[in-house]
Every structure is written in C-alpha cells, then in structure tokens.
Design a protein around this motif. Structure first.
Motif, PDB file in Angstrom:
ATOM      1  N   VAL A  12       0.784  -1.190   0.073  1.00 35.30           N
ATOM      2  CA  VAL A  12      -0.092  -0.067   0.052  1.00 35.30           C
ATOM      3  C   VAL A  12       0.798   1.366  -0.103  1.00 35.30           C
ATOM      4  CG1 VAL A  12      -1.666   1.388   1.534  1.00 35.30           C
ATOM      5  CG2 VAL A  12      -2.019  -1.016   1.038  1.00 35.30           C
ATOM      6  N   VAL A  13       1.954   1.220   1.099  1.00 30.94           N
ATOM      7  CA  VAL A  13       2.686   2.536   1.051  1.00 30.94           C
ATOM      8  C   VAL A  13       3.324   2.506  -0.380  1.00 30.94           C
ATOM      9  CG1 VAL A  13       4.711   3.523   2.178  1.00 30.94           C
ATOM     10  CG2 VAL A  13       2.967   2.403   3.563  1.00 30.94           C
ATOM     11  N   GLY A  14       3.980   1.444  -0.747  1.00 30.47           N
ATOM     12  CA  GLY A  14       4.739   1.593  -1.979  1.00 30.47           C
ATOM     13  C   GLY A  14       3.886   2.113  -3.152  1.00 30.47           C
ATOM     14  N   CYS A  18       4.441   5.680  -5.106  1.00 28.49           N
ATOM     15  CA  CYS A  18       4.975   5.722  -6.753  1.00 28.49           C
ATOM     16  C   CYS A  18       3.796   6.695  -7.451  1.00 28.49           C
ATOM     17  CB  CYS A  18       4.877   4.482  -7.214  1.00 28.49           C
ATOM     18  SG  CYS A  18       6.365   3.513  -6.865  1.00 28.49           S
ATOM     19  N   PHE A  19       2.616   6.343  -7.031  1.00 24.05           N
ATOM     20  CA  PHE A  19       1.572   7.151  -7.611  1.00 24.05           C
ATOM     21  C   PHE A  19       1.807   8.714  -7.349  1.00 24.05           C
ATOM     22  CE2 PHE A  19      -2.517   9.464  -7.487  1.00 24.05           C
ATOM     23  CZ  PHE A  19      -2.961   9.009  -8.462  1.00 24.05           C
ATOM     24  N   GLY A  20       2.144   9.057  -6.100  1.00 21.09           N
ATOM     25  CA  GLY A  20       2.479  10.343  -5.854  1.00 21.09           C
ATOM     26  C   GLY A  20       3.482  10.827  -6.583  1.00 21.09           C
ATOM     27  N   LEU A  25       5.174  14.369 -11.219  1.00 22.29           N
ATOM     28  CA  LEU A  25       5.863  14.546 -12.419  1.00 22.29           C
ATOM     29  C   LEU A  25       4.922  15.017 -13.514  1.00 22.29           C
ATOM     30  CD1 LEU A  25       8.449  11.358 -12.094  1.00 22.29           C
ATOM     31  CD2 LEU A  25       8.948  13.907 -12.156  1.00 22.29           C
ATOM     32  N   THR A  26       3.716  14.478 -13.622  1.00 18.35           N
ATOM     33  CA  THR A  26       2.832  14.834 -14.588  1.00 18.35           C
ATOM     34  C   THR A  26       2.475  16.287 -14.468  1.00 18.35           C
ATOM     35  OG1 THR A  26       1.850  12.519 -14.398  1.00 18.35           O
ATOM     36  CG2 THR A  26       0.603  14.420 -15.549  1.00 18.35           C
TER      37      THR A  26
END
Ligand code: HEC
Ligand code: HEC
Length: 233
Positions: A12-14, A18-20, A25-26
């Motif tokens: 969950v944290v990983g 990564c999503f964040g 970056l987007t």
C-alpha cells in the motif's frame, strides 16, 4: 520473511508513493508545456495553420514532432532547414518545384492559407523539444578545399539561402540534393551574367527548365551570383 500485514503495508505504501511521484511528475510536465511551446507567441495565423495542417492530412505523408507517415520529409524543423520562401513555393505549386517527379499534391491554397501554414511551421520549429529533432546543419562543415585560394567558399561562408533552398536540389562538395546538377566548379562553367539571368528566371533561358523560378530578391541574387562565380574548381 515479511508477515502478511507487513507485506500488505509495504504494497500500500509503495503504491501510494509511486502514484504520488508520477502524479507530481505529470503536473510538472504539464506546467512546462506553455514555456516549451512558447504558447504566448501562438498567433491566430498559427492556429489557422494548425487547422489546415490537420484538415489537409499532411500527416498522411509527413511527420511532425516525429508523428505521422514516413513517405515525405520530417517537417518539425522545416522552417529553419528550408526557410519561409521555399516552403511557400512548395505549397503554392509542388509540381513546379519538382517537374515531372511530383510526389506532393497541389492543394490550391490561397496566399493567406500559405502564410498560415508557414506561420504554423515556424512556431512548431521554435518549440523546445529537449533536442528533438536535431537542428538542421546550415553551416560550419567545410567542403574539401582543393585550391590554395582562400576565397574558395567553405560551407560556413555560403549565403544562408544557398544552404536552405539550393541545397535541397543541388550538391556542393558532395553534400546536398541530386535533383539538379552538382554546383562544384559552376563559376568556371558559367559566367556571372548567365548565372544572374538563370537565377532570375530559368525559363527565360530554357523554356523547359527543370529548375523552378524561385522567389529570390534582387539582393539575394547578387549575393548568390558572387558566391557561385567564385566556385571555379
Ligand atoms: C501525398 C503525400 C504528401 C502530402 C499529403 C503532403 N506532402 Fe509535403 N511533400 C511530399 C513529398 C514527397 C515531399 C518531398 C519533395 C518531393 O519529392 O516532392 C514533400 C515536401 C514538402 C515540403 C518541403 C520539405 C523539405 O524539406 O524540402 C514541405 C514544406 C511540405 N511538403 C509541406 C506539406 C504540407 C504543409 C502538407 C499539407 C498541407 C503536405 N506537405 C502534404 C509529400 C506530401
Ligand atoms: C527544386 C529543385 C531546385 C532548386 C530548389 C534549385 N535548383 Fe538549380 N537547378 C535545378 C535543376 C533540375 C537544374 C537543371 C535545369 C535544367 O537543365 O533543366 C538546375 C540548374 C541550375 C544551374 C545551372 C547549372 C549548370 O551546370 O548548368 C545553376 C547555376 C543553379 N541551378 C543554381 C541554383 C541556385 C543558386 C539555387 C538556389 C537559389 C537553385 N539552383 C535551386 C533544380 C533546382
């Protein structure tokens, strides 16, 4: 070994991290677009040119920003490679540019539409694309100097219009197009007056000329004649 809960937490944290990271970056990329595209210089002409570009299906043959078909030249840097006059002449009448070997159709654009397309290609050419595609090489590289005369032109001494327009069809020093004859030694074959008359209107000399009458100003012709006349060997 991770326990089941530890593995779940790890997942969950990983995933969240990564999503964040991708999300930020987007956002960062989107925020850069106006600056990289020089958005504030996007005039109405550029917008009209873009619509013409889309509705004329230029991408059916050409690529722009690397996207499109590979039948015809990449056009992202066409403006700096060929200059506005060559592009306008090409859009006005492709058949006149490459007699007997037309591969691009004539769209019968009016002068306003041609200006819009040229404005669009100029704007595209100024985009900051992180170095893609490479800037066209319009200078520096020297042609082999066979004479000791230092007035023999190196490529960097060539008039810009020569490196944009003429090189599309003529080679010099082994580089350039092969639509017309190579121009090495042309100053030895043809005198300055003939070259001047030829550049002003090839058809006045040779009615069935395969070279188009190009949109060259008097000053440009003087510059080109001076340059070509000194190519003696
Ligand atoms: C049917 C295919 C085709 C279509 C469609 C087409 N072109 Fe072309 N175009 C070519 C080919 C092929 C060339 C290379 C010159 C030649 O051989 O005629 C060319 C050359 C050019 C050049 C000169 C490029 C250079 O580096 O010398 C420009 C500018 C250009 N086209 C713009 C356009 C625009 C703008 C459109 C849309 C309005 C368009 N073309 C649609 C085939 C096409
Ligand atoms: C679209 C192609 C094309 C472009 C662009 C072009 N030429 Fe030509 N040029 C030709 C062709 C083809 C010939 C041969 C014409 C013939 O004999 O019918 C020619 C012939 C010539 C000749 C006579 C060469 C000889 O040995 O008899 C000179 C000089 C010349 N071009 C100079 C130029 C210069 C300078 C430019 C740039 C302003 C230029 N050309 C741009 C296609 C082109």
């Amino acid at each position: 070994m991770l326990s089941k809960t530890a593995a779940k937490r790890f997942f969950v944290v990983g995933t969240a991290l990564c999503f964040g990271a991708f999300f930020l970056l987007t956002l960062d990329t989107l925020a850069r677009i106006p600056a990289q595209t020089n958005q504030e210089t996007m005039t109405d002409a550029v917008v009209r040119g873009k619509h013409l570009w889309d509705t004329s299906n230029c991408m059916g043959c050409h690529t722009l920003l690397g996207e499109g078909a590979y039948y015809a030249p990449e056009l992202t840097k066409a403006y700096s490679r060929r200059g506005p006059d060559f592009i306008a002449a090409m859009l006005r009448d492709p058949e006149a540019m490459y007699p007997g070997q037309r591969r691009m159709q004539n769209y019968d654009f009016d002068e306003g539409q041609i200006e819009d397309l040229v404005a669009f290609l100029e704007w595209v050419g100024r985009m900051d694309l992180n170095g893609f595609p490479a800037e066209p090489d319009l200078g520096e590289v020297s042609v082999p100097v066979t004479s000791t005369d230092s007035s023999v032109a190196r490529r960097s001494d060539r008039p810009q219009v020569f490196n944009q327009m003429c090189i599309a069809c003529h080679a010099l020093g082994g580089q350039g197009g092969a639509v017309g004859p190579a121009l090495d030694g042309v100053g030895g074959r043809l005198d300055a007056d003939y070259i001047k008359r030829w550049l002003t209107d090839p058809f006045a000399i040779k009615p069935n000329s395969l070279m188009p009458k190009l949109p060259l100003s008097d000053a440009t012709i003087v510059e080109l004649v001076a340059f070509l006349s000194q190519l003696k060997d």
